[in-house]
Design an enzyme around this catalytic site. Sequence first.
Site, mmCIF file in Angstrom:
data_model
loop_
_atom_site.group_PDB
_atom_site.id
_atom_site.type_symbol
_atom_site.label_atom_id
_atom_site.label_comp_id
_atom_site.label_asym_id
_atom_site.label_seq_id
_atom_site.Cartn_x
_atom_site.Cartn_y
_atom_site.Cartn_z
ATOM 1 N N SER A 235 -18.719 -22.476 -17.931
ATOM 2 C CA SER A 235 -19.050 -23.721 -18.605
ATOM 3 C C SER A 235 -19.024 -23.673 -20.083
ATOM 4 O O SER A 235 -18.113 -22.765 -20.666
ATOM 5 C CB SER A 235 -20.120 -24.637 -18.151
ATOM 6 O OG SER A 235 -20.243 -25.996 -18.737
ATOM 7 N N ASP A 361 -12.351 -31.679 -12.468
ATOM 8 C CA ASP A 361 -13.879 -31.402 -13.164
ATOM 9 C C ASP A 361 -14.159 -32.692 -13.775
ATOM 10 O O ASP A 361 -13.756 -32.984 -14.762
ATOM 11 C CB ASP A 361 -13.758 -30.075 -14.122
ATOM 12 C CG ASP A 361 -14.920 -29.840 -14.682
ATOM 13 O OD1 ASP A 361 -15.811 -30.722 -14.772
ATOM 14 O OD2 ASP A 361 -15.104 -28.475 -14.649
ATOM 15 N N HIS A 390 -17.238 -29.410 -11.106
ATOM 16 C CA HIS A 390 -17.904 -28.409 -12.368
ATOM 17 C C HIS A 390 -18.820 -27.495 -11.852
ATOM 18 O O HIS A 390 -20.026 -27.828 -11.339
ATOM 19 C CB HIS A 390 -18.755 -29.479 -13.358
ATOM 20 C CG HIS A 390 -18.798 -28.522 -14.464
ATOM 21 N ND1 HIS A 390 -18.034 -28.305 -15.341
ATOM 22 C CD2 HIS A 390 -20.010 -28.085 -15.085
ATOM 23 C CE1 HIS A 390 -18.331 -27.456 -16.462
ATOM 24 N NE2 HIS A 390 -19.821 -27.516 -16.186
#
Length: 405
Positions: A235, A361, A390
């Site tokens: 991320s 995502d 995600h």
Amino acid sequence: MKAAVSSAGESAGELLLRAAALVPWTRYFLAALALAAVLLYRFLELHLLGDLLRGLRGGRVSLTFHPESQVYHRVASKCRSLHGRYLTTPWLASPHLQTLFLSISGRPPSFTYRRQLYTVRDGGTIALDWLLASDLEDGDIGTSDGTISKDDSTPLLVVIPGLTSDSSAAYVKHLVFSMAIKGWNVVVSNHRGLGGISITSDCFYNAGWTADMREVVSFLHQEYPKAPLFTVGTSIGANIVVKYLGEEGENTPVAGAASICSPWDLLVTSKFISRKLVQRCYDRALAIGLKGYAKLHQSVLARLANWEAITSSHSIREFDRHATCVVAKYETVDTFYRKCSSANYIGNVSVPLLCISALDDPLCTREAIPWDECRANKNIVLATTPNGGHLAFFEGLTAGKLCQQ
């Protein structure tokens, strides 16, 4: 014009109401349930029906790379998982359900890190949490002495977590354990101010803060010069990793890296996360997490910025305006996002880099993926899956593990 009237003196509307009253209420109830199910299916972006129509085979992993990429021909082309399919756990067949399940459960493996505190040049403190391959030998966790020899040539993996995440996050523990059990030594470089460590300088980390990673990588390379050094970012951590690699070019001691679910372009991602109701829910939740992080270090942050404005932030963008930009001295939020987007640094990445993104995502939109830039760099292979949420990528009927790409 007069309303149509029946021979009994009833209008068309009254006739319709009488006819509707003859339909059993259960039919209306079932119709309402069906409509609600359709709306919920679309709202959660469920794809179970599509999975069933494909015979529960999952979607193919799509690879983007330069035709002359040696990274692809020598490495990625031999990786079976990159040429297969990924099928989501059926009862989590939604990017939102996957992402939510990861945050509330995820069933991470059980082990204990060995902590090392490292002080960077500006006085900041970083918690380095270690799990060695020797810790997992014979399935008896914690039996080794917890040290690495200067001459150890075991590959060393540095993990950079996502926004407000640290080594205790479920997805981080999954990643750490899966690599350590394969014989790697793994260390999580927690962002300053996380992992239970106080802020000890006037610097805070952010989405483009590569200084800490640079110092940690240099330190580890000096300490263990014979250990091949690799790094994985998740991320926001992925954005930091790619930006660092682009800044360093050929001057980094890192031998290879992976970027998992990177936001890539922070400005595009910022606009995406405020576009729909479901995305705004994520935005609000992440803002709450950021304010929680800020509260841990209120004594420092309140001295550097407007504390009242920080605590009243309802979105990531508002928090960045009142906290990040003030502390890191960016003129505007858009300036911060533009300068810190890793997509701007891809062309200068000079080590093998595998990038993994899920096209559904819910936080890092596919619109931000720099397809052409990845294709132009011979050192990069971009792998995308149709589903995965995600950082989730759950597989199996029980969602007992994360897919190891």
